[in-house]
Structure formats: structure tokens, C-alpha cells
Design an enzyme around this catalytic site. Structure first.
Site, mmCIF file in Angstrom:
data_model
loop_
_atom_site.group_PDB
_atom_site.id
_atom_site.type_symbol
_atom_site.label_atom_id
_atom_site.label_comp_id
_atom_site.label_asym_id
_atom_site.label_seq_id
_atom_site.Cartn_x
_atom_site.Cartn_y
_atom_site.Cartn_z
ATOM 1 N N CYS A 1 -0.868 5.679 9.058
ATOM 2 C CA CYS A 1 -0.366 5.652 7.678
ATOM 3 C C CYS A 1 -1.065 6.819 7.001
ATOM 4 O O CYS A 1 -2.261 6.742 6.721
ATOM 5 C CB CYS A 1 -0.696 4.338 6.966
ATOM 6 S SG CYS A 1 -0.296 4.401 5.197
ATOM 7 N N CYS B 1 -2.124 5.760 3.027
ATOM 8 C CA CYS B 1 -3.260 4.852 2.750
ATOM 9 C C CYS B 1 -3.644 4.107 4.025
ATOM 10 O O CYS B 1 -4.368 4.657 4.858
ATOM 11 C CB CYS B 1 -2.950 3.914 1.587
ATOM 12 S SG CYS B 1 -1.407 2.997 1.706
ATOM 13 N N SER B 2 -3.142 2.874 4.205
ATOM 14 C CA SER B 2 -3.548 2.104 5.384
ATOM 15 C C SER B 2 -2.520 1.038 5.723
ATOM 16 O O SER B 2 -2.885 -0.038 6.179
ATOM 17 C CB SER B 2 -4.918 1.463 5.128
ATOM 18 O OG SER B 2 -4.873 0.733 3.906
ATOM 19 N N CYS B 3 -1.210 1.323 5.480
ATOM 20 C CA CYS B 3 -0.161 0.351 5.779
ATOM 21 C C CYS B 3 -0.232 -0.010 7.267
ATOM 22 O O CYS B 3 -0.348 0.877 8.117
ATOM 23 C CB CYS B 3 1.211 0.923 5.429
ATOM 24 S SG CYS B 3 1.397 1.239 3.661
#
Lengths: 216, 115
Positions: A115, A118-120
Site C-alpha cells: 500500500c 498508507c497501510s491498507c
């Protein structure tokens, strides 16, 4: 007795501060108090969430999905066509997997998930993303230099193998279906699930036959 | 200042690190996920706010570690709550001071409560 007094004051000060939470912890406490007071969140829901993601929800769920796909061709077909519906069959559907696409590794293709924003991450079936997945070093380099990143994980991909990098978003997340290791034809789903590593479902691991039974 | 050693260390070295270093990090993520579930803001809005916070942190040379990541989670969460509810940043800051005061004025070992 000024020396004694100053030492005592210093000790008291240290004692007081030793159990003072960090600034971040105090800010979360403040936010939680305000949200609870307004009826916007229920403290029990927060506790249940933390407990679930600390104890229960982790990559074993994803490993179960992979093992079932390896063993059951109809399930695999459904998983590739409509992953949320297939995962719902196992009872693991959550918001993070409601929009999920499964990408399959083959002899010619290796898939890697990142991602970049961000951090999906499909946390309903893989748990909380590992630290490296959230690091800028990974997010910025996975697209630019996937072979270099994989080499840092000890995964060396032959130049003839195409690497496909999938950039997750809030609306679409990815799960890699790794290749079933050779010589596992007699294994049942539980045993197969034990071969699947978390990293293989993100794409930073590939050959599951090389080190069977590695920790997630 | 960028921590060159940490930034350059092989990624797999951090593979076994715990997902949460401190309980507040889990609580922050829990609150964010619950507020998305309840519809206070969308998953997309959340990822954009978190992405911006991470980018800002990187641009000022914050260390590339979990502490920075969760500090960004916290900042993004505070910002979105301020934008999508009637709880503003000043109210949050005041409540944070109240909690600090409660901790400092409670004898060690006693439960800490807001007055």
C-alpha cells in the site's frame, strides 16, 4: 537538611512520572473519554477489538483460505472470481476483506502486495499488518525495486519470472495465493495450512517447500 | 534527523517485531476502525488522512519505525474526529491535561480516575 529534601523531592518527582503514560497514550485516553461520553464509541467494543486482534485474528485465517484453495478446486475457482463470497463461506468476511482480490502465483508470475499510500491490508484474514509493511522503506521501494526488496527477504526471483506489484487501497485489497509446494499431495488442509507463511500471502515469500513450517 | 541505520537495515529484520509496541497503539487503531464501521468517516477518508500524516512525517525526516507510524495514526484520528464531530482539538488537549493531572495526583497503585 536541604540535601535530603532535594533528594526526596527528586525521588517523589521520579515516582510520580514513572507511572505517567506517554503523551500519545494520554491523547488516546482523552480521545476515548470524549468519544465514549458523546456515545460515539462503546469502551467494550474497543476492548473486544483489541482482544480479537491480539489473540484471535491473524494469518492463520489466510493460511486456511490458501490451504482450502489448494485442496478444493471449486473453492479456488470461487475465490479467484469472487474472493469476498468465498471467504464469507469460511465466516471470515470483514470490512477489510469485503473488497478483496486474490492474485495467484505461478511458475511464471510472482505477485507482491503493497500500500504505497498508507497501510491498507486485508486484516480480517491476516491480522494487523507487520511493521515492515507499514514502513516507508517498503512502501516506497516495492513498486520501484521489487526484486531488490524481495532479495532483502531472502527471496531471489529468477529474471524470467514476471513480478506483478499490486497497490492496495481502502476499496481494493489483495491476497497472494502462493503455489502449493511439490510433494504435498497427501496432506490434508490442516497440514497444508501449516506450510503457509504470512509473508507468502503478501508476496515477500515464495517457495514454501524450502522451509516448511516456518513461523508466520 | 533520519536514522540511517534503522532506515537501511534489511526489511526482514523487522519481520518478527510485535505489531503493537504499546497498548495505546492498539486502542488508536481500534478507535479508527470502529469509527469507520460506524460511518463517522469512510475507509477512503481514513487512508487519505493517514497517508498524508505518513508523508508529512517522512518529509520532516521522522524515523521510519512503528512509533512514527502510530503517531501518524493518532494525528490522523484526532484530525478526522475534529472534522467529523463536535469534539475539537482544544477539547482534546484539555482532556489530555485532565488525564495527566489525574495520573500525577493519584498515589501510585491506586486506580487513576478523572474527577
Amino acid at each position: 537538611m536541604p540535601e535530603f529534601d532535594s533528594k526526596k523531592v527528586a525521588d517523589i518527582h521520579q515516582q510520580l512520572h514513572s507511572h505517567l503514560p506517554s503523551d500519545s497514550a494520554l491523547r488516546i485516553k482523552a480521545l476515548e473519554t470524549l468519544l465514549v461520553d458523546k456515545g460515539l464509541v462503546n469502551p467494550d467494543t474497543i476492548d473486544a477489538w483489541v482482544e480479537a486482534y491480539s489473540e484471535e485474528i491473524g494469518p492463520k485465517r489466510g493460511a486456511e483460505v490458501v490451504a482450502k484453495a489448494w485442496s478444493d478446486s471449486k473453492f479456488k475457482q470461487k475465490l479467484m472470481q469472487d474472493a469476498p463470497a468465498a471467504i464469507d463461506e469460511l465466516g471470515y468476511l470483514g470490512k477489510a476483506t469485503a473488497h478483496l482480490k486474490v492474485v495467484e502465483n505461478t511458475d511464471d508470475v510472482h505477485n507482491l502486495v503493497v500500500c504505497t499510500l498508507c497501510s491498507c491490508y486485508p486484516f480480517s484474514i491476516l491480522g494487523i499488518a507487520p511493521a515492515w509493511y507499514k514502513a516507508a522503506a517498503y512502501r516506497s521501494r516495492a513498486v520501484r525495486d521489487p526484486r531488490g526488496v524481495l532479495a532483502e527477504f531472502g527471496v531471489h526471483i529468477n529474471n524470467e519470472v514476471e513480478i506483478r506489484v499490486w497497490d492496495s487501497t481502502a476499496e481494493l485489497r489483495y491476497l497472494v495465493l502462493p503455489q502449493r509446494p511439490a510433494g504435498t499431495e497427501q496432506m490434508g488442509e490442516d497440514e497444508l495450512a501449516g506450510l503457509v507463511t504470512r509473508n507468502s500471502m503478501i508476496g515477500t515469500d515464495r517457495d514454501l517447500g524450502a522451509n516448511p513450517g516456518r513461523a508466520y | 534527523m533520519i536514522d540511517a541505520e534503522l532506515t537501511l537495515r534489511p526489511l526482514h529484520k523487522v519481520d518478527g517485531d510485535p505489531v503493537f509496541d504499546e497498548p495505546w497503539q492498539a486502542e488508536a487503531l481500534a478507535i479508527a476502525d470502529i469509527l469507520v464501521s460506524k460511518g463517522m468517516f469512510s475507509a477512503r477518508t481514513w487512508s487519505e488522512a493517514l497517508g498524508k500524516a505518513l508523508k508529512d512525517a517522512q518529509s520532516v525526516g521522522a524515523v521510519d519505525n512503528q512509533q512514527t507510524y502510530y503517531n501518524c495514526v493518532l494525528s490522523a484520528l484526532e484530525q478526522l474526529v475534529a472534522e467529523h464531530s463536535d469534539i475539537d482539538q482544544q477539547t482534546m488537549a484539555t482532556k489530555r491535561q485532565d488525564w495527566e493531572h489525574a495520573y500525577l495526583s493519584t498515589p501510585h497503585g491506586q486506580p487513576v480516575r478523572l474527577k
